[in-house]
Scaffold this motif. Structure first.
Motif, PDB file in Angstrom:
ATOM      1  N   ALA A   1       0.866  -1.088   0.026  1.00  0.00           N
ATOM      2  CA  ALA A   1       0.048  -0.162   0.260  1.00  0.00           C
ATOM      3  C   ALA A   1       0.931   1.291  -0.011  1.00  0.00           C
ATOM      4  O   ALA A   1       1.865   1.399   0.574  1.00  0.00           O
ATOM      5  N   LYS A   2       0.685   2.111  -1.037  1.00  0.00           N
ATOM      6  CA  LYS A   2       1.335   3.362  -1.188  1.00  0.00           C
ATOM      7  C   LYS A   2       0.471   4.495  -0.356  1.00  0.00           C
ATOM      8  O   LYS A   2      -0.974   4.540  -0.662  1.00  0.00           O
ATOM      9  N   PRO A   3       1.044   5.482   0.487  1.00  0.00           N
ATOM     10  CA  PRO A   3       0.119   6.277   0.910  1.00  0.00           C
ATOM     11  C   PRO A   3      -0.571   7.300  -0.160  1.00  0.00           C
ATOM     12  O   PRO A   3       0.249   7.360  -1.139  1.00  0.00           O
ATOM     13  N   PRO A   4      -1.528   7.825   0.213  1.00  0.00           N
ATOM     14  CA  PRO A   4      -2.086   8.885  -0.945  1.00  0.00           C
ATOM     15  C   PRO A   4      -1.149  10.227  -0.893  1.00  0.00           C
ATOM     16  O   PRO A   4      -0.584  10.662  -0.150  1.00  0.00           O
ATOM     17  N   GLU A   5      -1.324  10.443  -2.276  1.00  0.00           N
ATOM     18  CA  GLU A   5      -0.169  11.846  -2.389  1.00  0.00           C
ATOM     19  C   GLU A   5      -1.058  13.035  -1.852  1.00  0.00           C
ATOM     20  O   GLU A   5      -2.431  13.124  -2.053  1.00  0.00           O
ATOM     21  N   ALA A   6      -0.373  14.037  -1.268  1.00  0.00           N
ATOM     22  CA  ALA A   6      -0.972  15.184  -0.935  1.00  0.00           C
ATOM     23  C   ALA A   6      -1.315  16.108  -1.876  1.00  0.00           C
ATOM     24  O   ALA A   6      -0.483  16.202  -2.698  1.00  0.00           O
ATOM     25  N   GLU A   7      -2.278  16.990  -1.827  1.00  0.00           N
ATOM     26  CA  GLU A   7      -2.805  18.169  -2.593  1.00  0.00           C
ATOM     27  C   GLU A   7      -1.816  19.412  -2.329  1.00  0.00           C
ATOM     28  O   GLU A   7      -1.788  20.268  -3.236  1.00  0.00           O
ATOM     29  N   GLY A   8      -1.444  19.449  -1.095  1.00  0.00           N
ATOM     30  CA  GLY A   8      -0.648  20.644  -0.788  1.00  0.00           C
ATOM     31  C   GLY A   8       0.019  20.556   0.648  1.00  0.00           C
ATOM     32  O   GLY A   8      -0.194  19.408   1.267  1.00  0.00           O
ATOM     33  N   PRO A   9       0.558  21.378   1.233  1.00  0.00           N
ATOM     34  CA  PRO A   9       1.245  21.374   2.658  1.00  0.00           C
ATOM     35  C   PRO A   9       0.229  21.196   3.545  1.00  0.00           C
ATOM     36  O   PRO A   9      -1.186  21.562   3.241  1.00  0.00           O
ATOM     37  N   PRO A  10       0.242  20.741   4.514  1.00  0.00           N
ATOM     38  CA  PRO A  10       1.652  20.259   5.186  1.00  0.00           C
ATOM     39  C   PRO A  10       2.115  18.853   4.732  1.00  0.00           C
ATOM     40  O   PRO A  10       1.081  18.162   4.404  1.00  0.00           O
ATOM     41  N   TYR A  11       3.230  18.667   4.662  1.00  0.00           N
ATOM     42  CA  TYR A  11       3.584  17.456   3.900  1.00  0.00           C
ATOM     43  C   TYR A  11       3.994  16.465   4.904  1.00  0.00           C
ATOM     44  O   TYR A  11       4.753  17.271   6.042  1.00  0.00           O
ATOM     45  N   ALA A  12       4.130  15.047   4.933  1.00  0.00           N
ATOM     46  CA  ALA A  12       4.782  14.296   6.232  1.00  0.00           C
ATOM     47  C   ALA A  12       6.399  14.488   5.649  1.00  0.00           C
ATOM     48  O   ALA A  12       6.868  14.647   4.691  1.00  0.00           O
ATOM     49  N   ASP A  13       7.154  14.153   6.882  1.00  0.00           N
ATOM     50  CA  ASP A  13       8.481  14.082   6.761  1.00  0.00           C
ATOM     51  C   ASP A  13       8.942  12.629   6.635  1.00  0.00           C
ATOM     52  O   ASP A  13       8.364  11.640   6.738  1.00  0.00           O
ATOM     53  N   CYS A  14       9.911  12.686   5.487  1.00  0.00           N
ATOM     54  CA  CYS A  14      10.861  11.334   5.198  1.00  0.00           C
ATOM     55  C   CYS A  14      11.252  10.814   6.576  1.00  0.00           C
ATOM     56  O   CYS A  14      11.917  11.501   7.556  1.00  0.00           O
ATOM     57  N   VAL A  15      10.896   9.387   6.673  1.00  0.00           N
ATOM     58  CA  VAL A  15      11.531   8.864   8.027  1.00  0.00           C
ATOM     59  C   VAL A  15      12.982   8.855   8.102  1.00  0.00           C
ATOM     60  O   VAL A  15      13.467   8.355   9.263  1.00  0.00           O
ATOM     61  N   LEU A  16      13.467   8.612   7.024  1.00  0.00           N
ATOM     62  CA  LEU A  16      15.065   8.565   6.926  1.00  0.00           C
ATOM     63  C   LEU A  16      15.951   9.836   6.833  1.00  0.00           C
ATOM     64  O   LEU A  16      16.706   9.965   7.712  1.00  0.00           O
ATOM     65  N   CYS A  17      15.619  10.718   6.382  1.00  0.00           N
ATOM     66  CA  CYS A  17      16.280  12.001   5.919  1.00  0.00           C
ATOM     67  C   CYS A  17      15.694  13.089   6.611  1.00  0.00           C
ATOM     68  O   CYS A  17      16.283  14.227   6.662  1.00  0.00           O
ATOM     69  N   ARG A  18      14.355  13.192   6.875  1.00  0.00           N
ATOM     70  CA  ARG A  18      13.351  14.400   7.621  1.00  0.00           C
ATOM     71  C   ARG A  18      13.195  15.303   6.610  1.00  0.00           C
ATOM     72  O   ARG A  18      12.623  16.360   6.995  1.00  0.00           O
ATOM     73  N   GLU A  19      13.247  15.192   5.336  1.00  0.00           N
ATOM     74  CA  GLU A  19      12.733  15.973   4.078  1.00  0.00           C
ATOM     75  C   GLU A  19      11.542  16.100   3.726  1.00  0.00           C
ATOM     76  O   GLU A  19      10.842  14.674   4.081  1.00  0.00           O
ATOM     77  N   PRO A  20      10.650  16.796   3.504  1.00  0.00           N
ATOM     78  CA  PRO A  20       9.434  16.783   2.945  1.00  0.00           C
ATOM     79  C   PRO A  20       9.109  15.647   1.844  1.00  0.00           C
ATOM     80  O   PRO A  20       9.946  15.547   1.154  1.00  0.00           O
ATOM     81  N   THR A  21       7.900  14.907   2.317  1.00  0.00           N
ATOM     82  CA  THR A  21       7.691  14.200   1.150  1.00  0.00           C
ATOM     83  C   THR A  21       6.378  14.714   0.210  1.00  0.00           C
ATOM     84  O   THR A  21       5.884  15.863   0.725  1.00  0.00           O
ATOM     85  N   GLU A  22       6.020  13.602  -0.610  1.00  0.00           N
ATOM     86  CA  GLU A  22       4.798  14.067  -1.530  1.00  0.00           C
ATOM     87  C   GLU A  22       3.373  13.471  -0.771  1.00  0.00           C
ATOM     88  O   GLU A  22       2.477  13.444  -1.236  1.00  0.00           O
ATOM     89  N   TYR A  23       3.491  12.922   0.424  1.00  0.00           N
ATOM     90  CA  TYR A  23       2.397  12.608   1.027  1.00  0.00           C
ATOM     91  C   TYR A  23       1.903  13.558   2.215  1.00  0.00           C
ATOM     92  O   TYR A  23       2.637  14.176   2.749  1.00  0.00           O
ATOM     93  N   PRO A  24       0.608  13.247   2.484  1.00  0.00           N
ATOM     94  CA  PRO A  24      -0.065  14.349   3.340  1.00  0.00           C
ATOM     95  C   PRO A  24       0.697  13.979   4.973  1.00  0.00           C
ATOM     96  O   PRO A  24       0.818  12.849   5.408  1.00  0.00           O
ATOM     97  N   GLU A  25       0.872  15.034   5.781  1.00  0.00           N
ATOM     98  CA  GLU A  25       1.272  14.937   6.887  1.00  0.00           C
ATOM     99  C   GLU A  25       0.306  14.077   7.982  1.00  0.00           C
ATOM    100  O   GLU A  25       0.706  13.378   8.792  1.00  0.00           O
TER     101      GLU A  25
END
Length: 63
Positions: free
Chosen positions: A16-40
């Protein structure tokens, strides 16, 4: 073993892949803490595109 068995060896059927966010806020990557394309609001492991690609390379079948 048939050809279809070997082709399905590395396939994850229920990945299962998370749904893509339509805009901020974005969830942080669990490895590098950069914003992802997924909803927070998504609960679970989220990876940025770079870490997602690197993880796919690490877990790919070596055939």
């Amino acid at each position: 073993m048939s050809d279809t068995d070997s082709a399905d060896y590395c396939t994850i059927a229920d990945a299962a892949k998370p749904p893509e966010a339509e805009g901020p806020p974005y969830a942080d990557c669990v490895l590098c803490r950069e914003p992802t394309e997924y909803p927070e609001s998504y609960k679970g492991i989220t990876l940025c595109p770079r870490c997602e690609w690197q993880e796919a390379q690490r877990t790919a079948c070596s055939g």
